[in-house]
Motif scaffolding. Structure first.
Motif, PDB file in Angstrom:
ATOM      1  N   UNK A  47      -6.262  -1.912  -4.085  1.00 38.49           N
ATOM      2  CA  UNK A  47      -5.055  -2.516  -4.652  1.00 38.49           C
ATOM      3  C   UNK A  47      -4.010  -1.459  -4.988  1.00 38.49           C
ATOM      4  N   UNK A  48      -4.449  -0.330  -5.504  1.00 38.19           N
ATOM      5  CA  UNK A  48      -3.489   0.721  -5.867  1.00 38.19           C
ATOM      6  C   UNK A  48      -2.724   1.207  -4.636  1.00 38.19           C
ATOM      7  N   UNK A  49      -3.429   1.415  -3.542  1.00 40.94           N
ATOM      8  CA  UNK A  49      -2.750   1.900  -2.333  1.00 40.94           C
ATOM      9  C   UNK A  49      -1.818   0.839  -1.750  1.00 40.94           C
ATOM     10  N   UNK A  50      -2.202  -0.425  -1.830  1.00 44.05           N
ATOM     11  CA  UNK A  50      -1.321  -1.477  -1.313  1.00 44.05           C
ATOM     12  C   UNK A  50      -0.058  -1.600  -2.153  1.00 44.05           C
ATOM     13  N   UNK A  51      -0.198  -1.520  -3.468  1.00 45.20           N
ATOM     14  CA  UNK A  51       0.983  -1.752  -4.305  1.00 45.20           C
ATOM     15  C   UNK A  51       1.919  -0.546  -4.356  1.00 45.20           C
ATOM     16  N   UNK A  52       1.387   0.664  -4.082  1.00 45.84           N
ATOM     17  CA  UNK A  52       2.228   1.863  -4.147  1.00 45.84           C
ATOM     18  C   UNK A  52       2.641   2.378  -2.771  1.00 45.84           C
ATOM     19  N   UNK A  53       2.249   1.692  -1.720  1.00 46.86           N
ATOM     20  CA  UNK A  53       2.523   2.172  -0.366  1.00 46.86           C
ATOM     21  C   UNK A  53       4.027   2.328  -0.122  1.00 46.86           C
ATOM     22  N   UNK A  54       4.398   3.474   0.418  1.00 47.53           N
ATOM     23  CA  UNK A  54       5.767   3.697   0.889  1.00 47.53           C
ATOM     24  C   UNK A  54       5.774   3.318   2.367  1.00 47.53           C
ATOM     25  N   UNK A  55       6.203   2.118   2.632  1.00 46.10           N
ATOM     26  CA  UNK A  55       5.973   1.517   3.935  1.00 46.10           C
ATOM     27  C   UNK A  55       7.111   0.542   4.229  1.00 46.10           C
ATOM     28  N   UNK A 271       0.152  -4.701   4.840  1.00 46.01           N
ATOM     29  CA  UNK A 271      -0.399  -3.638   4.010  1.00 46.01           C
ATOM     30  C   UNK A 271      -1.921  -3.583   4.111  1.00 46.01           C
ATOM     31  N   UNK A 272      -2.564  -4.738   4.079  1.00 47.72           N
ATOM     32  CA  UNK A 272      -4.021  -4.774   4.157  1.00 47.72           C
ATOM     33  C   UNK A 272      -4.503  -4.231   5.503  1.00 47.72           C
ATOM     34  N   UNK A 273      -3.778  -4.536   6.569  1.00 52.73           N
ATOM     35  CA  UNK A 273      -4.202  -4.121   7.911  1.00 52.73           C
ATOM     36  C   UNK A 273      -3.858  -2.672   8.220  1.00 52.73           C
ATOM     37  N   UNK A 274      -2.789  -2.151   7.624  1.00 55.02           N
ATOM     38  CA  UNK A 274      -2.262  -0.859   8.067  1.00 55.02           C
ATOM     39  C   UNK A 274      -2.335   0.271   7.050  1.00 55.02           C
TER      40      UNK A 274
END
Length: 379
Positions: A47-55, A271-274
């Motif tokens: 969850x942390x990586x999904x919510x903070x992703x610079x994408x 986000x979940x896939x990449x």
């Protein structure tokens, strides 16, 4: 077709020679399952990586998204610091701060080490900062008056905060609207998470090694040998991931905005896939994309497909996708729940009831589910 209540997201993602999520001893997190030890990625890490992703599909890029901050120093940095920066009398600010700390963090909130790490939205923090500025102004430079005003304010906070929260579309920010929050000092501020994330685990037994490495001192002259000798753990694996979205709960947390919920789901699929979790970026480059993504929408209670991997399967996408399909067929035969499905699979394995699709198609289909639900309820 029944309006969908739940969206289930299943993934299979491969990583090699990485240390994606560490425990307190610096080793990869693990999970015993089916009599075999697996490598694990915690739901918190994901969850942390999904919510903070610079994408390009970052949650922060969604129109209407409100920022949120997770910290033990929300009051110190977002409420009190602006007062000090504005030049308000230090004694007055010092009198206000303990009351605001206790208002958010409870009776022991005056000590940082005793505070719970909380997440509050930009809307809430702006309101709290404005309240602190108002009380400072009313105190008129009198520290004793500031303390008395702040104490009375704290005791009546629940009613004021409840009114502020009810008037805001995203009081806790988009992060809280998706993943929830718990505020022990004020249950009224709790937000139920509509996005449920399972710990990801390898579909096979763990594959790990101890990596011995050295660092050579570039300025050591002709002295042979290494200046530093260390060890770390590296793991490889094919991970099964599982996420459930309670679509009515998501719409409710977004102030009833089905359109915003659709944009959130669209980006969340990407986000979940990449987006890869992982530490040691510079030495392992732990970047991967899901080799299989299966989306299911339905109105019955969700069910994980983890049972497909209770018996460890070969560490390859094809056999894992086949094991998942076999488990899915068994559920369909016995329970007949009739979920609508869309899937992508790099191994070209057939998924029961799901035609092959691209990630763009999956994201667009998921993004349309909240509108379908809203239309079904209106009808």
């Amino acid at each position: 077709m029944t309006a969908p209540r739940f969206l289930q997201i299943h993934t299979l993602t491969s990583y090699a020679a990485a240390l994606l999520n560490r425990d307190d001893s610096g080793l990869a997190k693990r999970l015993p399952y089916g009599g075999a030890l697996r490598t694990r990625i915690s739901s918190q890490c994901l969850k942390r990586h999904w919510r903070l992703a610079e994408d390009p599909h970052a949650l922060a890029r969604i129109d209407g998204a409100e920022a949120a901050f997770r910290s033990r120093e929300l009051v110190s940095l977002k409420v009190i610091k602006p007062l000090r920066d504005a030049g308000i009398d230090g004694a007055v600010v010092d009198a206000l701060e303990p009351e605001f700390q206790m208002a958010l963090y409870g009776d022991k909130g005056t000590a940082k080490k005793s505070r719970q790490t909380l997440i509050f939205g930009e809307t809430e923090l702006r309101w709290l900062a404005s309240e602190a500025a108002r009380l400072a102004d009313e105190a008129g430079g009198d520290a004793k008056a500031a303390k008395s005003l702040a104490e009375a304010w704290r005791k009546g906070l629940n009613k004021s905060l409840k009114a502020m929260t009810a008037a805001a579309t995203l009081p806790g920010g988009l992060t809280s609207a998706l993943f929830g929050r718990m505020v022990t000092s004020d249950p009224e501020a709790n937000i139920t998470a509509p996005v449920h994330v399972a710990h990801a685990f390898t579909v096979h037994e763990e594959e790990a090694e101890s990596d011995y490495f050295t660092a050579v001192d570039d300025l050591s002259g002709d002295e042979p040998g290494a200046d530093t000798i260390q060890e770390t753990e590296l793991t490889s694996g094919l991970f099964y991931g599982y996420v459930v979205v309670d679509i009515p709960g998501l719409i409710g947390n977004l102030g009833g905005d089905a359109d915003l919920a659709g944009r959130v789901l669209h980006n969340l699929i990407y986000l979940i896939a990449e987006v890869s979790p992982g530490a040691k970026l510079g030495s392992t480059a732990p970047y991967g994309r899901a080799g299989m993504v299966l989306l299911e929408a339905g109105d019955r209670q969700p069910r994980s497909l983890a049972e497909a991997f209770r018996t460890p399967c070969p560490p390859h996408l094809g056999p894992a996708a086949q094991a998942l399909s076999t488990q899915l067929e068994a559920f369909d035969r016995c329970y007949e729940t009739g979920e609508e499905r869309h899937a992508l699979c790099l191994a070209n394995a057939p998924i029961p009831g799901a035609a092959p699709a691209s990630l763009r198609h999956l994201a667009e289909w998921a993004g349309g589910l909240p509108a379908r639900l809203a239309a079904g309820r209106a009808a």
